[in-house]
Design a protein around this motif. Structure first.
Motif, PDB file in Angstrom:
ATOM      1  N   LEU A  57      49.805  20.429  27.449  1.00  0.00           N
ATOM      2  CA  LEU A  57      49.844  21.250  28.666  1.00  0.00           C
ATOM      3  C   LEU A  57      49.233  20.510  29.855  1.00  0.00           C
ATOM      4  O   LEU A  57      49.765  20.581  30.972  1.00  0.00           O
ATOM      5  CB  LEU A  57      49.124  22.579  28.436  1.00  0.00           C
ATOM      6  CG  LEU A  57      49.821  23.550  27.489  1.00  0.00           C
ATOM      7  CD1 LEU A  57      48.938  24.756  27.230  1.00  0.00           C
ATOM      8  CD2 LEU A  57      51.164  23.983  28.034  1.00  0.00           C
ATOM      9  N   LEU A  58      48.138  19.812  29.621  1.00  0.00           N
ATOM     10  CA  LEU A  58      47.509  19.060  30.708  1.00  0.00           C
ATOM     11  C   LEU A  58      48.418  17.927  31.181  1.00  0.00           C
ATOM     12  O   LEU A  58      48.501  17.645  32.376  1.00  0.00           O
ATOM     13  CB  LEU A  58      46.152  18.522  30.256  1.00  0.00           C
ATOM     14  CG  LEU A  58      45.065  19.585  30.070  1.00  0.00           C
ATOM     15  CD1 LEU A  58      43.815  18.966  29.459  1.00  0.00           C
ATOM     16  CD2 LEU A  58      44.733  20.277  31.383  1.00  0.00           C
ATOM     17  N   SER A  59      49.120  17.316  30.260  1.00  0.00           N
ATOM     18  CA  SER A  59      50.068  16.260  30.613  1.00  0.00           C
ATOM     19  C   SER A  59      51.209  16.828  31.466  1.00  0.00           C
ATOM     20  O   SER A  59      51.611  16.226  32.467  1.00  0.00           O
ATOM     21  CB  SER A  59      50.621  15.619  29.342  1.00  0.00           C
ATOM     22  OG  SER A  59      51.677  14.756  29.645  1.00  0.00           O
ATOM     23  N   ARG A  97      51.867  30.068  33.927  1.00  0.00           N
ATOM     24  CA  ARG A  97      51.808  30.593  32.553  1.00  0.00           C
ATOM     25  C   ARG A  97      51.060  29.630  31.648  1.00  0.00           C
ATOM     26  O   ARG A  97      50.273  30.025  30.798  1.00  0.00           O
ATOM     27  CB  ARG A  97      53.218  30.841  32.014  1.00  0.00           C
ATOM     28  CG  ARG A  97      53.718  32.216  32.344  1.00  0.00           C
ATOM     29  CD  ARG A  97      55.001  32.531  31.592  1.00  0.00           C
ATOM     30  NE  ARG A  97      56.046  32.702  32.590  1.00  0.00           N
ATOM     31  CZ  ARG A  97      57.064  31.893  32.794  1.00  0.00           C
ATOM     32  NH1 ARG A  97      57.242  30.838  32.046  1.00  0.00           N
ATOM     33  NH2 ARG A  97      57.935  32.128  33.749  1.00  0.00           N
ATOM     34  N   GLU A  98      51.310  28.331  31.843  1.00  0.00           N
ATOM     35  CA  GLU A  98      50.627  27.324  31.037  1.00  0.00           C
ATOM     36  C   GLU A  98      49.134  27.292  31.347  1.00  0.00           C
ATOM     37  O   GLU A  98      48.314  27.066  30.460  1.00  0.00           O
ATOM     38  CB  GLU A  98      51.264  25.951  31.262  1.00  0.00           C
ATOM     39  CG  GLU A  98      52.642  25.848  30.637  1.00  0.00           C
ATOM     40  CD  GLU A  98      53.318  24.513  30.891  1.00  0.00           C
ATOM     41  OE1 GLU A  98      52.805  23.705  31.716  1.00  0.00           O
ATOM     42  OE2 GLU A  98      54.371  24.280  30.276  1.00  0.00           O
ATOM     43  N   LYS A 103      43.623  28.572  29.246  1.00  0.00           N
ATOM     44  CA  LYS A 103      42.411  29.386  29.170  1.00  0.00           C
ATOM     45  C   LYS A 103      42.272  29.984  27.771  1.00  0.00           C
ATOM     46  O   LYS A 103      41.180  29.969  27.185  1.00  0.00           O
ATOM     47  CB  LYS A 103      42.468  30.489  30.225  1.00  0.00           C
ATOM     48  CG  LYS A 103      41.217  31.336  30.292  1.00  0.00           C
ATOM     49  CD  LYS A 103      41.309  32.378  31.393  1.00  0.00           C
ATOM     50  CE  LYS A 103      40.084  33.268  31.371  1.00  0.00           C
ATOM     51  NZ  LYS A 103      40.189  34.348  32.330  1.00  0.00           N
ATOM     52  N   LYS A 104      43.376  30.479  27.204  1.00  0.00           N
ATOM     53  CA  LYS A 104      43.333  31.041  25.846  1.00  0.00           C
ATOM     54  C   LYS A 104      43.001  29.971  24.815  1.00  0.00           C
ATOM     55  O   LYS A 104      42.278  30.234  23.845  1.00  0.00           O
ATOM     56  CB  LYS A 104      44.671  31.703  25.504  1.00  0.00           C
ATOM     57  CG  LYS A 104      44.914  32.994  26.236  1.00  0.00           C
ATOM     58  CD  LYS A 104      46.227  33.603  25.813  1.00  0.00           C
ATOM     59  CE  LYS A 104      46.470  34.917  26.528  1.00  0.00           C
ATOM     60  NZ  LYS A 104      47.694  35.579  26.059  1.00  0.00           N
ATOM     61  N   ILE A 105      43.508  28.766  25.027  1.00  0.00           N
ATOM     62  CA  ILE A 105      43.208  27.665  24.109  1.00  0.00           C
ATOM     63  C   ILE A 105      41.718  27.342  24.163  1.00  0.00           C
ATOM     64  O   ILE A 105      41.071  27.161  23.122  1.00  0.00           O
ATOM     65  CB  ILE A 105      44.068  26.427  24.428  1.00  0.00           C
ATOM     66  CG1 ILE A 105      45.530  26.697  24.084  1.00  0.00           C
ATOM     67  CG2 ILE A 105      43.557  25.192  23.692  1.00  0.00           C
ATOM     68  CD1 ILE A 105      46.497  25.642  24.595  1.00  0.00           C
ATOM     69  N   THR A 137      46.343  30.890  19.271  1.00  0.00           N
ATOM     70  CA  THR A 137      45.370  31.527  20.168  1.00  0.00           C
ATOM     71  C   THR A 137      45.191  33.016  19.874  1.00  0.00           C
ATOM     72  O   THR A 137      44.486  33.703  20.617  1.00  0.00           O
ATOM     73  CB  THR A 137      45.800  31.356  21.639  1.00  0.00           C
ATOM     74  OG1 THR A 137      47.094  31.939  21.807  1.00  0.00           O
ATOM     75  CG2 THR A 137      45.828  29.891  22.041  1.00  0.00           C
ATOM     76  N   ALA A 138      45.803  33.516  18.808  1.00  0.00           N
ATOM     77  CA  ALA A 138      45.737  34.950  18.492  1.00  0.00           C
ATOM     78  C   ALA A 138      44.289  35.392  18.276  1.00  0.00           C
ATOM     79  O   ALA A 138      43.501  34.699  17.632  1.00  0.00           O
ATOM     80  CB  ALA A 138      46.567  35.257  17.249  1.00  0.00           C
TER      81      ALA A 138
END
Length: 157
Positions: A57-59, A97-98, A103-105, A137-138
């Motif tokens: 995601l950061l990439s 969204r990512e 944040k959830k990660i 991430t649940a």
């Protein structure tokens, strides 16, 4: 009376004993005994999965920034300009969204460190390996999530 037990391949069932958590495959993880739920190897497996997801995601975020900078050329045709602006808006919505997923990660990684990962926030029951593989991430078990969604559907947000 017949009992139908799912037969687990013995190689899969014992693979976790010789591998590190990050080396385990999903079938090997699923074949682990229930008594081993959220042991060090499972925690290591999910930490690796979350870290890879976070890095991806950061990439993507860096690529979006570069892409938006490159597309700042002036286009004389209004239709082409509108298309480019719509593509940028879509890309920015996707990145938003990512960002929320990032944040959830981060929260999931914090729960891993605190020993809360893999257990439902509402009931304290195990979330289950299948659900965590599908959605690392649940924070809720499937039943608790279904109750929450039903409540939202009935009463709104």
């Amino acid at each position: 009376m017949s009992t139908t037990a799912t037969k687990v391949d013995s190689k899969l069932a014992n693979a976790w004993k010789t591998k590190t958590g990050r080396e385990l495959t999903e079938p090997e993880l699923m074949a682990m005994p229930e008594a081993e739920y959220m042991n060090e190897k499972q925690l290591d497996f999910f930490r690796g999965r979350l870290t890879v997801l976070k890095d991806d995601l950061l990439s993507n975020a860096g690529e979006t920034t570069e892409h938006l900078r490159e597309d700042t050329s002036i286009v004389p045709d209004p239709a082409d300009r509108a298309t480019i602006e719509e593509e940028h808006a879509l890309e920015l919505r996707t990145r938003d969204r990512e960002r929320k997923l990032l944040k959830k990660i981060s929260q999931a990684l914090t729960r891993l460190d605190s020993g809360e990962y893999g257990y439902c926030d509402e009931t304290g029951e195990p979330i289950g390996l299948g659900r965590l593989i599908a959605r690392p991430t649940a924070t809720l078990s499937l039943e608790a999530q279904q109750r929450r969604e039903l409540k939202q559907k009935m009463f709104g947000d």
